[in-house]
Scaffold this active site. Sequence first.
Site, short mmCIF file in Angstrom:
data_model
loop_
_atom_site.label_atom_id
_atom_site.label_comp_id
_atom_site.label_asym_id
_atom_site.label_seq_id
_atom_site.Cartn_x
_atom_site.Cartn_y
_atom_site.Cartn_z
N ALA A 156 -36.11 -20.25 -10.69
CA ALA A 156 -36.84 -20.25 -11.96
C ALA A 156 -37.73 -21.48 -12.08
O ALA A 156 -38.91 -21.36 -12.45
CB ALA A 156 -35.85 -20.19 -13.13
N TYR A 157 -37.20 -22.64 -11.77
CA TYR A 157 -37.97 -23.88 -11.86
C TYR A 157 -39.21 -23.81 -10.97
O TYR A 157 -40.34 -24.10 -11.42
CB TYR A 157 -37.09 -25.06 -11.46
CG TYR A 157 -37.81 -26.37 -11.33
CD1 TYR A 157 -38.17 -27.11 -12.45
CD2 TYR A 157 -38.12 -26.89 -10.07
CE1 TYR A 157 -38.83 -28.32 -12.32
CE2 TYR A 157 -38.79 -28.09 -9.93
CZ TYR A 157 -39.14 -28.81 -11.06
OH TYR A 157 -39.80 -30.00 -10.93
#
Length: 252
Positions: A156-157
Amino acid sequence: MNKQIAIVTGGSRGLGRNAALKLAARGIDVILSYRSRKDEAAAVVAEIEKLGGRALALQLDLSDPTSHGPFAAAVKVALHTHWQRERFDFLVNNAGVGVHAPFAETSEAQFDQLVNIHFRGVFFLTQALLPLIADGGRIVNVSTGLTRFALPGYAAYAAMKGAVEVLTRYLAKELGPRGIAVNTVAPGAIETDFGGGAVRDNAEINAFIASQTALGRVGLPDDIGGVVAALLSDDNRWVNAQRIEASGGMFV
């Protein structure tokens, strides 16, 4: 002649703090943002003033999608009050948080937090500040080496940072008529408190990263601030729409 002014988001600690100090050492005044640690921000302001520069700290919580407009309004007032200016020259979109979670276990709350800070925040804060950025100015967006190489737990990051890298190219294209150059700096693993300080404090992680880095060690904040400052200098005025990785050669 008016001094140049830079805004550094997340400038109270870590890479943002280092970038702010590097810019100040080059004679650039700084407006830095902080989320909650006003004391840390005040300490950076004091350091910049010791270098002979002028600095100001403004509160900004990028996790709040309504924060962009009020921050831009505060910047406008600060420019008029402290510099008797209407424009600033450089924007460094640095503020961020780390979330380490396997893809299958990433929650919507974690995802939303990353979106708000790392993508929506960069997009709409830059948009809100556009009227205040001087023509011929420059923007640096901070990304990550994780958009080039993949390590489990950062899906996600890294995806948010990948979006910022695409946004960088679009900003360069659309702001080109104003003479504004936009680039990305992508640090590798750095010894800071980011993500709970794992890279700095976990000897096993630190040694693994060092073993996979061509220069044989983990990065330090001082390795990144100078890169940001250099990209904002006139020496690099023809560098535009680029991703500059500063990782010491991780996973080459």
